[in-house]
Design a protein around this motif. Structure first.
Motif, PDB file in Angstrom:
ATOM      1  N   ALA A  97      11.315  -2.654  -2.523  1.00 45.10           N
ATOM      2  CA  ALA A  97      11.149  -1.863  -1.296  1.00 45.10           C
ATOM      3  C   ALA A  97      11.068  -0.373  -1.612  1.00 45.10           C
ATOM      4  O   ALA A  97      10.300   0.364  -0.982  1.00 45.10           O
ATOM      5  N   THR A  98      11.837   0.070  -2.602  1.00 45.42           N
ATOM      6  CA  THR A  98      11.792   1.479  -3.020  1.00 45.42           C
ATOM      7  C   THR A  98      10.438   1.802  -3.635  1.00 45.42           C
ATOM      8  O   THR A  98       9.844   2.852  -3.347  1.00 45.42           O
ATOM      9  N   GLU A  99       9.925   0.908  -4.454  1.00 46.94           N
ATOM     10  CA  GLU A  99       8.606   1.102  -5.059  1.00 46.94           C
ATOM     11  C   GLU A  99       7.515   1.125  -3.988  1.00 46.94           C
ATOM     12  O   GLU A  99       6.592   1.932  -4.050  1.00 46.94           O
ATOM     13  N   ILE A 100       7.623   0.274  -2.997  1.00 42.62           N
ATOM     14  CA  ILE A 100       6.663   0.278  -1.883  1.00 42.62           C
ATOM     15  C   ILE A 100       6.699   1.628  -1.172  1.00 42.62           C
ATOM     16  O   ILE A 100       5.649   2.201  -0.868  1.00 42.62           O
ATOM     17  N   SER A 101       7.890   2.172  -0.939  1.00 42.33           N
ATOM     18  CA  SER A 101       8.011   3.493  -0.301  1.00 42.33           C
ATOM     19  C   SER A 101       7.322   4.562  -1.138  1.00 42.33           C
ATOM     20  O   SER A 101       6.620   5.427  -0.603  1.00 42.33           O
ATOM     21  N   ARG A 102       7.527   4.509  -2.439  1.00 39.47           N
ATOM     22  CA  ARG A 102       6.881   5.490  -3.330  1.00 39.47           C
ATOM     23  C   ARG A 102       5.362   5.365  -3.282  1.00 39.47           C
ATOM     24  O   ARG A 102       4.647   6.364  -3.255  1.00 39.47           O
ATOM     25  N   MET A 103       4.896   4.128  -3.301  1.00 47.44           N
ATOM     26  CA  MET A 103       3.451   3.897  -3.238  1.00 47.44           C
ATOM     27  C   MET A 103       2.867   4.424  -1.927  1.00 47.44           C
ATOM     28  O   MET A 103       1.795   5.038  -1.913  1.00 47.44           O
ATOM     29  N   LEU A 104       3.576   4.203  -0.838  1.00 49.74           N
ATOM     30  CA  LEU A 104       3.110   4.696   0.470  1.00 49.74           C
ATOM     31  C   LEU A 104       3.095   6.221   0.501  1.00 49.74           C
ATOM     32  O   LEU A 104       2.153   6.820   1.019  1.00 49.74           O
ATOM     33  N   THR A 105       4.111   6.844  -0.072  1.00 53.33           N
ATOM     34  CA  THR A 105       4.148   8.303  -0.125  1.00 53.33           C
ATOM     35  C   THR A 105       2.941   8.838  -0.896  1.00 53.33           C
ATOM     36  O   THR A 105       2.281   9.778  -0.449  1.00 53.33           O
ATOM     37  N   GLY A 106       2.656   8.228  -2.040  1.00 59.75           N
ATOM     38  CA  GLY A 106       1.502   8.646  -2.833  1.00 59.75           C
ATOM     39  C   GLY A 106       0.195   8.463  -2.083  1.00 59.75           C
ATOM     40  O   GLY A 106      -0.687   9.330  -2.130  1.00 59.75           O
ATOM     41  N   PHE A 107       0.079   7.352  -1.378  1.00 61.14           N
ATOM     42  CA  PHE A 107      -1.140   7.093  -0.619  1.00 61.14           C
ATOM     43  C   PHE A 107      -1.298   8.104   0.515  1.00 61.14           C
ATOM     44  O   PHE A 107      -2.395   8.613   0.754  1.00 61.14           O
ATOM     45  N   MET A 108      -0.201   8.425   1.187  1.00 65.38           N
ATOM     46  CA  MET A 108      -0.279   9.411   2.277  1.00 65.38           C
ATOM     47  C   MET A 108      -0.674  10.787   1.734  1.00 65.38           C
ATOM     48  O   MET A 108      -1.466  11.492   2.361  1.00 65.38           O
ATOM     49  N   LYS A 109      -0.145  11.159   0.589  1.00 63.24           N
ATOM     50  CA  LYS A 109      -0.537  12.446  -0.025  1.00 63.24           C
ATOM     51  C   LYS A 109      -2.020  12.449  -0.349  1.00 63.24           C
ATOM     52  O   LYS A 109      -2.710  13.442  -0.125  1.00 63.24           O
ATOM     53  N   HIS A 110      -2.509  11.333  -0.855  1.00 67.23           N
ATOM     54  CA  HIS A 110      -3.940  11.202  -1.150  1.00 67.23           C
ATOM     55  C   HIS A 110      -4.763  11.364   0.134  1.00 67.23           C
ATOM     56  O   HIS A 110      -5.774  12.070   0.145  1.00 67.23           O
ATOM     57  N   LEU A 111      -4.330  10.718   1.196  1.00 70.12           N
ATOM     58  CA  LEU A 111      -5.061  10.803   2.470  1.00 70.12           C
ATOM     59  C   LEU A 111      -5.074  12.221   3.018  1.00 70.12           C
ATOM     60  O   LEU A 111      -6.060  12.653   3.613  1.00 70.12           O
ATOM     61  N   GLN A 112      -3.978  12.941   2.831  1.00 66.13           N
ATOM     62  CA  GLN A 112      -3.893  14.309   3.351  1.00 66.13           C
ATOM     63  C   GLN A 112      -4.842  15.256   2.627  1.00 66.13           C
ATOM     64  O   GLN A 112      -5.239  16.263   3.195  1.00 66.13           O
ATOM     65  N   THR A 113      -5.211  14.938   1.398  1.00 69.02           N
ATOM     66  CA  THR A 113      -6.068  15.845   0.634  1.00 69.02           C
ATOM     67  C   THR A 113      -7.536  15.469   0.700  1.00 69.02           C
ATOM     68  O   THR A 113      -8.383  16.247   0.274  1.00 69.02           O
ATOM     69  N   ARG A 114      -7.870  14.285   1.211  1.00 64.23           N
ATOM     70  CA  ARG A 114      -9.272  13.896   1.256  1.00 64.23           C
ATOM     71  C   ARG A 114      -9.860  14.164   2.632  1.00 64.23           C
ATOM     72  O   ARG A 114      -9.153  14.286   3.618  1.00 64.23           O
TER      73      ARG A 114
END
Length: 117
Positions: A97-114
């Motif tokens: 669950a912690t890894e999923i949270s990290r993955m989601l955070t990374g994906f959201m950062k990616h979305l914010q920059t594209r």
């Protein structure tokens, strides 16, 4: 790409299925309902967000999924404390669950920059 191709969706779907299997025979329906719903909410929100139009909406749903991952971790800790979840299984689920949270955070950062899709 489809949401089904996303590693974070695959990982969260497997975790949700494992939780459902583990609690299939649980007679504490209140706890069973809460932990299975929070687990199911993670891949469901990822899928719903991915199917929405625009990065802003997608980010909102990824945030909901991340919130559900935090809710799930809380329920896992409580489940271990009250003896519903054995310690090794609980530790594994917390890690996932912690890894999923990290993955989601990374994906959201990616979305914010594209740019908007």
């Amino acid at each position: 790409m489809k949401f089904e191709d996303m590693d974070v969706w695959k990982k969260s779907s497997r975790l949700s299925a494992n939780i459902y299997k583990t609690f299939a025979q649980c007679r504490d329906y209140g706890f069973k309902d809460q932990i299975t719903r929070s687990g199911l909410s993670i891949p469901s929100n990822i899928a719903e967000g991915y199917e929405r139009s625009g990065n802003k909406e997608m980010i909102n749903f990824m945030n909901y999924a991340k919130g559900s991952a935090g809710e799930l971790r809380t329920q896992i800790y409580i489940g271990m404390e009250i003896g519903y979840i054995d310690k090794e299984t609980g530790k594994t689920w917390i890690k996932e669950a912690t890894e999923i949270s990290r993955m989601l955070t990374g994906f959201m950062k990616h979305l914010q920059t594209r740019k908007e899709r």
